[in-house]
Structures are given as C-alpha cells and as structure tokens.
Design an enzyme around this catalytic site. Structure first.
Site: not given
Length: 253
Positions: A36, A215, A219
C-alpha cells in the site's frame, strides 16, 4: 572547394544524417510491485497516496509505468493471488521490475505474514524470473514508518526484513535502493511534528473522506508520496541505471 573544406562539409553532413536516422529508444515498461505504500489509491482513500502515483510523471514517452502494487500484500500473497505470474509472462527485454515488500511480510499477526526464509525465496524468484526475460529487477527496502522515540529520534521498524533485502541484493548482484534508511533520514530531517505533513494525518472534519479524522503513520499524504518518489528517482540516477536516461529533461528557458 578545397579538399579540407570538402572533408569538413562531408563530415558535418554525415553527422547530420546519422542523427536524423538514429532510432528512438525502445519503449519499455517499468513494473512496480509491492504494498500500500506504493499502490494507486481509490478516490475514497484520498488524500492518501502511494509513492508509485507521482512516480509515473518522471519519465519520457518511451516509458510506461505499470503500478501493480496492492494494499495489504506481502511477497507471498502477491504470488499466491496470481499477481506476479502475469507480469513475469509479459516481461520484455529492457523492462524494469521495482520490488518493494516487507510491511506485510514481517507482521506475524497478519494473514499476509511471510517467514524470513520464504521472504528471501520470493525475492530471489522475482529476480531470477525477471532476468530470464532479460528484464531488470531492482530491490527496494520497505519504506519507513513514522516512529520517533521520546527524545525525537527516528526508530527503524523493518530491521530484519530490510536486512534480508540487502543480503539478497548483495548475493544476487541486484541493484538495491535502501529506502528504509533514506526515508528514516528524511523523517529525521522533518522532525516529529513536521513529518506529520508527509503522512495521512487529518483532524476531524478536515476531509470528507475522513470525517472523524485520521492518524496514520504508515501511509502517505500527497506531499509525502512525492518526497518518497523523489528519493527513488534520485537512486535510479545514482545507480546509473539505463532507466535514468529516460527521465524527463527540463527544457532550458
């Protein structure tokens, strides 16, 4: 026309003709495989961004960047879900495969967990199958998380799996980008507070996709993704990869 002038004119004409008929560089594909932190995000995830998203804009028309990275994947699940085989089957001579895993391989509580032995074997598979097709594998250590100790010093969170990447790169003489180390250095430069700008850090009500705020120290925000992509680009240049010759050149003003 004297002989000297004739030879000079003939040489100039020959060079002009050679330049006119020089073939453009062969078109290649740069495949991005990973998790990701690299992947393309759906609109519902914005402003989250993977570093592979801005990376596509760095190259000229001879390069197609094909980002196959996928959220939550490890080397093992990327292979098991048949995400690697279609890439391997379609690789052509001169293509590149940028390989960045570790985030999901290293966590024993995740379904994507991959043992150190299997992680190593999977990296070797990516390398050897790429080279069989005369493509160019490039290993990348997993990008750092935003993790500071109470004194404000950045902490590594991928120690074992990053070292596995480095070891495989040495053993198989594969170009390697130590993104773990370099992104830690970047975060340290920004510091504990300012580095929040590089990640998906949102106050409640700040963005409609995250009404309760967010938060996230793994990422990236759009600016964070761009900063990481720039690190990767700098390494492509410093490693003297042929791919560096295909970076978009700024026109002189």
């Amino acid at each position: 026309m004297n002989r000297h002038r004739f030879l000079k004119t003939a040489t100039c004409l020959s060079l002009t003709s050679l330049l006119a008929f020089t073939s453009p560089p062969n078109k290649i594909t740069v495949y991005l495989i990973g998790d990701s932190t690299m992947s393309i995000k759906e609109k519902k995830a914005y402003p989250e961004a993977g570093w592979g998203m801005p990376f596509v804009y760095f190259f000229d028309e001879s390069v197609t960047v094909d980002n196959r990275a996928m959220n939550g994947r490890s080397t093992r699940t990327f292979i098991e879900e048949n995400r690697w085989q279609p890439i391997s089957d379609n690789l052509r001579e001169g293509d590149y495969v940028l390989i960045q895993f570790g985030h999901n391989d290293e966590v024993p509580t995740k379904k994507s967990y991959t043992t150190e032995a299997d992680f190593r074997a999977n990296l070797i598979r990516f390398i050897t199958e790429s080279r069989t097709k005369k493509a160019n594998p490039v290993l990348i250590t997993p990008v750092a998380r935003r993790s500071f100790d109470p004194a404000g010093k950045i902490q590594g969170t991928h120690t074992a799996y990053s070292e596995l990447v480095r070891t495989v790169a040495r053993e198989y003489k594969t170009p390697m980008i130590d993104l773990d180390t370099q992104s830690q250095e970047l975060l340290q430069q920004f510091g504990p507070e300012t580095s929040k700008l590089l990640f998906l850090q949102l106050a409640p009500g700040e963005h409609p996709n995250y009404p309760d705020g967010k938060e996230d120290n793994t990422h990236f925000s759009e600016i964070g993704a761009r900063k990481i992509a720039e690190l990767v680009l700098a390494n492509i240049k410093s490693l003297n990869l042929e791919l560096a010759d295909r970076i978009v050149k700024k026109e002189a003003k």
